[in-house]
Design an enzyme around this catalytic site. Structure first.
Site, PDB file in Angstrom:
ATOM      1  N   ASN A 276       0.743  -1.268   0.093  1.00  0.00           N
ATOM      2  CA  ASN A 276      -0.086  -0.023  -0.001  1.00  0.00           C
ATOM      3  C   ASN A 276       0.956   1.367   0.010  1.00  0.00           C
ATOM      4  O   ASN A 276       1.945   1.336   0.652  1.00  0.00           O
ATOM      5  CB  ASN A 276      -1.185   0.052   1.363  1.00  0.00           C
TER       6      ASN A 276
ATOM      7  N   GLU B 145      -3.117  -4.657  -2.895  1.00  0.00           N
ATOM      8  CA  GLU B 145      -3.331  -5.648  -3.903  1.00  0.00           C
ATOM      9  C   GLU B 145      -3.718  -4.925  -5.392  1.00  0.00           C
ATOM     10  O   GLU B 145      -3.290  -5.800  -6.378  1.00  0.00           O
ATOM     11  CB  GLU B 145      -5.125  -5.989  -3.720  1.00  0.00           C
TER      12      GLU B 145
ATOM     13  N   CYS C  48      -4.043   0.691  -2.489  1.00  0.00           N
ATOM     14  CA  CYS C  48      -3.961  -0.534  -1.623  1.00  0.00           C
ATOM     15  C   CYS C  48      -2.756  -1.526  -2.347  1.00  0.00           C
ATOM     16  O   CYS C  48      -2.588  -1.328  -3.776  1.00  0.00           O
ATOM     17  CB  CYS C  48      -5.213  -1.259  -1.690  1.00  0.00           C
TER      18      CYS C  48
ATOM     19  N   CYS D 137     -10.156  -4.907   0.418  1.00  0.00           N
ATOM     20  CA  CYS D 137     -11.499  -3.987   0.417  1.00  0.00           C
ATOM     21  C   CYS D 137     -12.265  -4.296  -0.766  1.00  0.00           C
ATOM     22  O   CYS D 137     -11.922  -4.962  -1.445  1.00  0.00           O
ATOM     23  CB  CYS D 137     -10.837  -2.540   0.683  1.00  0.00           C
TER      24      CYS D 137
ATOM     25  N   GLU E  47       0.346   5.165   0.472  1.00  0.00           N
ATOM     26  CA  GLU E  47      -0.711   6.069   1.166  1.00  0.00           C
ATOM     27  C   GLU E  47      -0.296   7.480   0.729  1.00  0.00           C
ATOM     28  O   GLU E  47       1.028   7.995   0.180  1.00  0.00           O
ATOM     29  CB  GLU E  47      -0.867   6.060   2.591  1.00  0.00           C
TER      30      GLU E  47
ATOM     31  N   CYS F 204     -10.590  -3.273  -4.083  1.00  0.00           N
ATOM     32  CA  CYS F 204      -9.533  -4.377  -4.742  1.00  0.00           C
ATOM     33  C   CYS F 204     -10.540  -5.698  -4.863  1.00  0.00           C
ATOM     34  O   CYS F 204      -9.850  -6.241  -6.030  1.00  0.00           O
ATOM     35  CB  CYS F 204      -8.808  -4.509  -3.370  1.00  0.00           C
TER      36      CYS F 204
END
Ligand SMILES: [Zn+2]
Length: 142
Positions: free
Chosen positions: A48, A61, A59, A94, A50, A97
């Protein structure tokens, strides 16, 4: 504690995810690593990343899938995601994703391997394996 039986591919994906997690750029969330087994037989990892602007980061993924696409892959056969145990979060992709995995998955039976990591070790007692369709049965498709 439920022990999930994992194969060699799952172990390789978890190890690659753990290595990627170390490079995660977490400002206000927590560290996540992911890895995909792509159509070319290679593993591509992601972490990830940010931003101080909420929603601008990505993210692990989606980072891993973008990494696979960068190397010419359009299909993934399996994905793993590892989260830092300190986060207290149950490891799972999430919703955004899951849609992205669905966009690139060879089929809805693709395995999603999830685990927590403590420092630099996979906590094998936390490994959970589901199919994509179990986690996301109604993916958006045009
Ligand atoms: Zn996500």
């Amino acid at each position: 504690m439920i022990m999930t039986k994992i194969g060699e591919t799952e172990k390789e994906l978890l190890d690659a995810s753990l290595r990627a997690m170390k490079n995660a750029y977490a400002l206000w969330g927590f560290k996540v690593g992911a890895a995909v087994f792509a159509e070319d037989g290679q593993i591509y990892e992601g972490c990830n990343v940010e931003s101080w602007v909420s929603g601008l980061g990505t993210c692990a993924e989606r980072c891993a899938i973008n990494h696979a696409v960068l190397h010419g892959n359009r299909k993934i056969k399996e994905i793993a995601v590892v989260m830092d145990a300190d986060s207290g979060a149950e490891p799972r992709p999430c919703g955004a994703c899951l849609q992205y995995v669905s966009d690139f998955a060879v089929n809805s039976k693709v395995k999603v391997v999830m685990a927590q990591a403590d420092k630099d070790k996979i906590m094998f007692g936390t490994v959970n394996i589901k199919t994509l369709e179990e986690l996301f049965p109604f993916a958006y498709k045009k």
